[in-house]
Enzyme design. Structure first.
Site, mmCIF file in Angstrom:
data_model
loop_
_atom_site.group_PDB
_atom_site.id
_atom_site.type_symbol
_atom_site.label_atom_id
_atom_site.label_comp_id
_atom_site.label_asym_id
_atom_site.label_seq_id
_atom_site.Cartn_x
_atom_site.Cartn_y
_atom_site.Cartn_z
ATOM 1 N N LYS A 26 0.870 -1.013 -0.002
ATOM 2 C CA LYS A 26 -0.048 0.074 0.026
ATOM 3 C C LYS A 26 0.774 1.276 -0.142
ATOM 4 O O LYS A 26 0.880 2.193 -0.990
ATOM 5 C CB LYS A 26 -0.825 0.063 1.244
ATOM 6 N N GLY A 99 -4.812 7.641 5.386
ATOM 7 C CA GLY A 99 -3.913 8.827 5.955
ATOM 8 C C GLY A 99 -2.773 9.135 5.256
ATOM 9 O O GLY A 99 -2.232 10.134 5.321
ATOM 10 N N ARG A 127 -8.671 11.981 12.237
ATOM 11 C CA ARG A 127 -7.286 11.753 12.546
ATOM 12 C C ARG A 127 -6.553 13.035 12.507
ATOM 13 O O ARG A 127 -6.789 13.910 12.017
ATOM 14 C CB ARG A 127 -6.654 10.770 11.514
ATOM 15 N N SER A 172 7.211 9.186 12.078
ATOM 16 C CA SER A 172 6.177 9.172 11.050
ATOM 17 C C SER A 172 6.797 9.255 9.704
ATOM 18 O O SER A 172 7.129 10.529 9.182
ATOM 19 C CB SER A 172 5.016 10.146 11.353
ATOM 20 N N ASP A 320 1.998 -1.097 11.641
ATOM 21 C CA ASP A 320 0.688 -1.629 11.432
ATOM 22 C C ASP A 320 0.280 -3.078 11.725
ATOM 23 O O ASP A 320 -0.783 -3.587 11.453
ATOM 24 C CB ASP A 320 0.749 -1.392 9.864
ATOM 25 N N LYS A 347 -4.641 5.630 14.649
ATOM 26 C CA LYS A 347 -4.549 4.997 13.584
ATOM 27 C C LYS A 347 -6.060 4.944 12.842
ATOM 28 O O LYS A 347 -6.636 5.844 13.194
ATOM 29 C CB LYS A 347 -3.990 3.446 13.622
ATOM 30 N N ARG A 351 -6.491 1.559 17.844
ATOM 31 C CA ARG A 351 -6.186 0.095 17.796
ATOM 32 C C ARG A 351 -5.943 -0.419 19.198
ATOM 33 O O ARG A 351 -5.979 -1.719 19.436
ATOM 34 C CB ARG A 351 -5.097 -0.171 16.876
HETATM 35 C C1 S3P Z 1 2.800 4.863 6.332
HETATM 36 C C2 S3P Z 1 3.214 5.083 7.400
HETATM 37 C C3 S3P Z 1 2.808 4.827 8.781
HETATM 38 C C4 S3P Z 1 1.601 3.644 8.842
HETATM 39 C C5 S3P Z 1 0.770 3.657 7.625
HETATM 40 C C6 S3P Z 1 1.414 3.873 6.220
HETATM 41 C C7 S3P Z 1 3.118 5.332 5.059
HETATM 42 O O1 S3P Z 1 1.827 5.736 9.343
HETATM 43 O O2 S3P Z 1 1.024 3.246 9.908
HETATM 44 O O3 S3P Z 1 -0.205 2.571 7.420
HETATM 45 O O4 S3P Z 1 3.083 4.768 3.996
HETATM 46 O O5 S3P Z 1 3.862 6.195 5.117
HETATM 47 P P1 S3P Z 1 2.723 6.873 10.133
HETATM 48 O O6 S3P Z 1 3.524 7.683 9.346
HETATM 49 O O7 S3P Z 1 1.615 7.752 10.887
HETATM 50 O O8 S3P Z 1 3.294 6.341 11.379
#
Ligand code: S3P
Length: 438
Positions: A26, A99, A127, A172, A320, A347, A351
């Site tokens: 993803k 997100g 969020r 993040s 995740d 999230k 969770r």
């Molecule tokens: C992601 C980063 C993570 C993860 C999300 C996908 C990404 O979030 O939990 O499912 O693709 O950069 P955070 O950056 O908020 O930790």
């Protein structure tokens, strides 16, 4: 789309057997569409995740004037318009449940000459976005949020951005990536420092698209004013989707599964280390490179698990995977202790609360604290739980149901299609007992 009436009934299935391929990653699929759209020239993406989240991102780029062809499922040909070629959208841009889509787009759109609005579904609309709008404002962006810092985001275009040095307060990858995307358009250099290294797909992929970027675990730096050169992307299978099968086969007696060519970026595979601490039997073979990422086949066999203290340093590398880990812990003997994981509260759902409440209603003792939980392994009973429209909570409880002493009804499961369309049929194909209803 979340549908509170959609549900699964999970009942004890058979031991799991077979060879599976899970869908594309993803995180990489979102970025591939974005960077290909910004590039000069056309890029082909193979292994694109046909999930609702990533399709929402592709749809947004079409609204921004990018032509995207779909020659066959999981393939996209993106006709890039160049960093200066996006067009003002006619309508709000709907990120759905994603997100990643919203936060990365906030960085990109803050630097455009036109105004835009980013919206999301009920979960995304709750969020926190200040973590990204705050540092973007320091760069000169103007973004309005709701009073509590939530979407929709109204982005005022036409702002001149300046690079900043930013130390992220929480690890993040989404915030880091948003700042790097804005940094592509900023005067001077943008540098980001993380409290703990997070997934580095943005950095690796920008480099593959010809951008000069310095990065090492925990830090990244680039200069504004660079262009992207089209390149083809092969998206590996998503470790986070494979994770549900790794846990399921680890806890269902007699199981043995092979998961083909799964992405093993070290910033994603913390669950392997956690499950091994708990006694899991997982090995790898056929290591290869796919689209600049390490992939391998994962072999997992049932093994009796025992509880463990999950090292806090592993948390960002398995951020995740906690819904799946909770289920492994419930099936293990003894206690599993999770700490340093407060991010799980923001999230797709809270969770920690969703897993603690759901497992408790199936008879498992869970002591929840602000940044984690202690799960006491035990006998999983029947019951009815809420997935809160969170794809990973739904899939976690589908696994719990395979071990339960009676049926587990999992409510509000439609959002599984955001990250893992076809999860239930793939799961049934290897031995899950899982009926879908509406
Ligand atoms: C992601 C980063 C993570 C993860 C999300 C996908 C990404 O979030 O939990 O499912 O693709 O950069 P955070 O950056 O908020 O930790």
């Amino acid at each position: 789309m979340s549908d509170p009436h959609s549900y699964w009934i999970a009942t004890p299935g058979t031991a799991l057997h077979g060879e599976l391929s899970v869908p594309g990653d993803k995180s990489i699929s979102h970025r591939a569409v974005m960077f290909a759209a910004l590039a000069d020239g056309s890029s082909r993406i193979d292994g694109f995740l046909e999930g609702e989240d990533t399709r929402a991102t592709a749809r947004i780029f079409e609204q921004l004037g990018v032509r995207i062809e779909i020659p066959s499922g999981s393939t996209r040909i993106v006709h890039g318009v160049g960093v200066d070629g996006l067009k003002a959208p006619q309508q709000a841009l709907d990120c759905g449940n994603a997100g990643t889509g919203m936060r990365l787009l906030a960085g990109l759109l803050a630097a455009q000459s036109f105004d835009s609005t980013l919206t999301g579904d009920a979960s995304l609309s709750k969020r926190p976005m200040r973590r990204v709008t705050g540092p973007l404002a320091q760069m000169g962006a103007r973004i309005d949020t709701g009073d509590d810092g939530t979407p929709p985001l109204h982005i005022h275009g036409g702002q001149a951005l300046t690079g900043i040095d930013y130390a992220l307060p929480v690890a993040s990858a989404q915030v880091k990536s948003a700042l790097l995307l804005a940094g592509l358009y900023a005067e001077g250099e943008t540098s980001v420092l993380e409290p703990h290294p997070t997934r580095d797909y943005t950095e690796r992929m920008l480099r593959a698209f010809g951008v000069a970027i310095d990065f090492s675990p925990g830090q990244a730096r680039l200069r504004g004013g660079q262009r992207l050169r089209a390149t083809d992307v092969v998206v590996p299978a998503d470790f986070s989707s494979a994770a549900f099968f790794l846990v399921a086969a680890s806890i269902i007696p007699g199981s043995q599964l092979l998961l083909r060519q799964v992405g093993l970026n070290p910033r994603r595979t913390g669950l392997l280390a956690a499950l091994k601490l708990m006694g899991a039997d997982i090995s790898t073979s056929n290591h290869a490179q796919q689209g600049g990422e390490e992939v391998a086949d994962l072999h997992v066999r049932y093994a009796p698990l025992h509880g463990a203290v999950i090292p806090e340093a592993l948390v960002p590398d398995m951020i995740d995977e906690f819904p799946a880990l909770f289920v492994a812990a419930a099936a293990a003997t003894g206690q599993t202790v999770i700490s340093g994981a407060a991010e799980l509260r923001v999230k797709e759902s809270d969770r920690l609360a969703a897993m603690a409440t759901g497992l408790r209603s199936l008879g498992i003792q869970v002591d929840e604290v602000a940044d984690g939980a202690t799960i006491h392994g035990g006998v999983i009973g029947p019951g009815s739980i809420q997935a809160h429209g969170d794809h990973r909570i739904a899939m976690a409880f589908a696994i719990a149901g395979q071990l339960a002493t009676g049926p587990v009804r999992v409510n509000d499961v439609a959002n599984v299609a955001t990250s893992f369309p076809g999860f239930d049929s793939l799961a049934r194909g290897c031995g899950f007992a899982l009926q879908a209803g509406q």
